[in-house]
Write an enzyme that holds these catalytic residues in place. Structure first.
Site, mmCIF file in Angstrom:
data_model
loop_
_atom_site.group_PDB
_atom_site.id
_atom_site.type_symbol
_atom_site.label_atom_id
_atom_site.label_comp_id
_atom_site.label_asym_id
_atom_site.label_seq_id
_atom_site.Cartn_x
_atom_site.Cartn_y
_atom_site.Cartn_z
ATOM 1 N N LYS A 169 30.297 37.510 35.098
ATOM 2 C CA LYS A 169 30.200 35.998 34.759
ATOM 3 C C LYS A 169 31.910 35.935 34.522
ATOM 4 O O LYS A 169 32.644 35.811 33.643
ATOM 5 C CB LYS A 169 29.831 35.662 33.410
ATOM 6 C CG LYS A 169 29.609 34.125 33.208
ATOM 7 C CD LYS A 169 29.402 33.572 31.783
ATOM 8 C CE LYS A 169 30.796 33.503 31.010
ATOM 9 N NZ LYS A 169 31.815 32.435 32.026
ATOM 10 N N GLU A 244 39.552 42.714 25.650
ATOM 11 C CA GLU A 244 41.038 42.651 25.962
ATOM 12 C C GLU A 244 41.282 41.222 25.548
ATOM 13 O O GLU A 244 40.926 40.345 26.482
ATOM 14 C CB GLU A 244 41.385 43.214 27.311
ATOM 15 C CG GLU A 244 42.703 43.391 27.561
ATOM 16 C CD GLU A 244 43.349 42.108 28.092
ATOM 17 O OE1 GLU A 244 44.163 41.413 27.334
ATOM 18 O OE2 GLU A 244 43.611 41.988 29.425
ATOM 19 N N CYS A 278 48.458 37.738 29.374
ATOM 20 C CA CYS A 278 48.271 38.190 28.042
ATOM 21 C C CYS A 278 49.298 38.944 27.425
ATOM 22 O O CYS A 278 49.681 39.229 26.413
ATOM 23 C CB CYS A 278 46.946 38.894 27.674
ATOM 24 S SG CYS A 278 46.530 40.080 28.913
ATOM 25 N N GLU A 377 49.646 32.115 21.067
ATOM 26 C CA GLU A 377 49.878 32.522 22.157
ATOM 27 C C GLU A 377 49.959 31.096 23.108
ATOM 28 O O GLU A 377 48.759 30.384 23.121
ATOM 29 C CB GLU A 377 48.638 33.399 22.559
ATOM 30 C CG GLU A 377 48.769 33.967 24.062
ATOM 31 C CD GLU A 377 47.724 34.699 24.542
ATOM 32 O OE1 GLU A 377 47.593 35.835 25.255
ATOM 33 O OE2 GLU A 377 46.524 34.389 23.794
#
Length: 472
Positions: A169, A244, A278, A377
């Site tokens: 997905k 992750e 990331c 972030e």
């Protein structure tokens, strides 16, 4: 390409749900297509197909799986430019970067999975006990929009190699390249039901996959918030969860480093993929007494990044969507309000761009590690420069984060770099611009997740361990 179908049980089928998502080109703000969003019935069908195919596929000889993976790799290479262009369209990465990196990492992960499968021993006899490595089962693979092929293939390739069946997905914001990949899996000849592909919202399709009793494992790459939601839902059926997640990586520039070179390279690395990575080195740590010098170098480096049409010869395209653009703008505003020194960039679109989700390459200096721009972030082209006085303080600042994905160290003294590396609570470290390695384990500490991807480490994530005493 087929935009209005799901790939389930070896065929392209009409969605059971009527919900759709308008996919927008982030450079033009024009609609590309209406992408179907899976509901619970669609998820049920995909899981049933994967469960039905598992018994036969899990018992295939590794040589057969190798043959199919090699076919898939060959088809991927044939479709390389097409896949790269799809990623430019769907998420705005520049074409040059898509060709050199976005599409390249998909090929590299296929190659790494093939190599890992070639070297894997699935059965080992210890005394009279047989130790077996067996596929974990039906896997739900939930992937983000920022590296569409990297995050899809880094999960799919080892899962296929291990003998798992799966439902992929992808994010609704970058589904086009993954739809093409599903076509390649079909062309390669994998048995029906082994690979299934649905598009859908995380809170509907992602939750249904995470909760499903017939899903044995969920692997998610995404925000920490999304990872927590998946883990909570998956806990009800005690399935394996690999995550992750986010990062706020420190780039420690030691006093003996070539400051100008390290700062320039640090800015470039932070702005890779328009900062939507990331592992981006978004916190640059420099000695306090060289902060002014670092600012000047960083300003010039940021201003050298041209922004515009991602099909043109520019350094940066847009960020992926309006919500992400707005979030980045709010975080830039927070940095200004908190008193950080705005060295380059700032609020609004770059000059000359009146539409598209384009962000000014932005640098803040004189940042303290408790500021929002140092903690959150940003996931955009925004760099923060933080000062330190001693090596000990630099290590403390680097570790002072809820994240623990990556870190970077710049110093000509390799012994010093190794000493610092041993004390950093992160999953991956790069010293002096070392190359990325598709065969090195990748994953994080703390709220950056658990589990490891890439090469043999990724293969092992999709294997269960069984011991059979009295085998001989």
């Amino acid at each position: 390409m087929t935009y209005d179908r799901f790939y389930i049980d070896g065929a392209w089928v009409a969605p059971r749900s009527s919900d759709t998502h308008a996919l927008i080109n982030p450079a033009t703000e024009k609609k590309i297509a209406d992408i179907p969003m899976a509901g619970t019935e669609d998820v049920e069908a995909a899981v049933a197909a994967a469960r039905g195919a598992f018994d036969a596929w899990s018992l295939t000889d590794p040589a057969e799986r190798l043959l199919l993976l090699r076919r898939l790799l060959a088809l991927y290479i044939e479709s390389y430019d097409e896949i790269a262009d799809l990623m430019v369209t769907e998420m705005g990465t520049t074409r040059s970067f898509s060709l050199s990196a976005q599409a390249a990492v998909g090929r590299m992960h296929l190659e790494a999975a093939i190599e890992a499968l070639e070297g894997e021993r699935f059965e080992v006899l210890r005394g009279s006990t047989l130790i077996s490595k067996e596929p974990v089962g039906v896997c739900a693979l939930i992937t983000p929009w920022n590296w569409p092929m990297n995050q899809l293939v880094v999960k799919v390739a080892p899962a296929l190699a291990a003998g798992c069946t799966m439902i992929a997905k992808p994010s609704e914001f970058s589904p086009l390249s993954s739809l093409r990949f599903a076509e390649l899996v079909h062309e390669a000849g994998f048995p029906a039901g082994v690979y299934n592909h649905v598009t859908g919202h995380g809170h509907i399709a992602g939750e249904a996959l995470s909760r499903h009793v017939d899903v044995d494992m969920v692997s998610i790459t995404g925000s920490t918030r999304a990872g927590i939601a998946v883990a909570k839902t998956a806990a009800e059926t005690v399935k394996r969860v690999a995550q992750e997640l986010g990062g706020k990586s420190a780039n420690i520039i030691m006093p003996d480093a070539d400051l100008a070179l390290a700062v320039r390279e640090g800015v470039d690395a932070c702005f890779v993929n328009c900062g939507q990575a990331c592992r981006a080195p978004a916190r640059m740590l420099v000695p306090h007494d060289r902060m002014q010098e670092a600012q000047e170098v960083a300003r010039a480096a940021a201003q050298a990044h041209s922004v515009g049409d991602p099909m043109a010869d520019v350094a940066l395209g847009p960020v992926v969507n309006f919500a992400q653009f707005e979030r980045i703008q709010s975080l830039i505003a927070a940095g200004i309000d908190e008193g950080a020194t705005l060295v380059a960039g700032g609020l609004g679109r770059p000059e000359g761009l009146s539409h598209g989700y384009f962000v000014k390459p932005t640098v803040f200096a004189d940042v303290t590690n408790d500021m929002v721009v140092a903690r959150e972030e940003v996931f955009g082209p925004v760099l923060t420069i933080i000062g330190y006085d001693t090596e000990e303080e630099a290590i403390r600042i680097a570790n002072d984060s809820v994240y623990g994905l990556s870190a970077y160290i710049q110093t000509p003294d390799l012994d010093r770099a190794r000493r610092i590396a041993r004390r950093l609570r992160v999953g991956s470290i790069w010293i002096n611009g070392a190359d990325w390695d598709a065969r090195a384990p990748f994953g994080g500490y703390k709220q950056s997740g658990n589990g490891r991807e890439h090469g043999e480490w990724g293969l092992h994530d999709y294997l269960e361990i069984k011991s059979t005493a009295g085998w001989s």
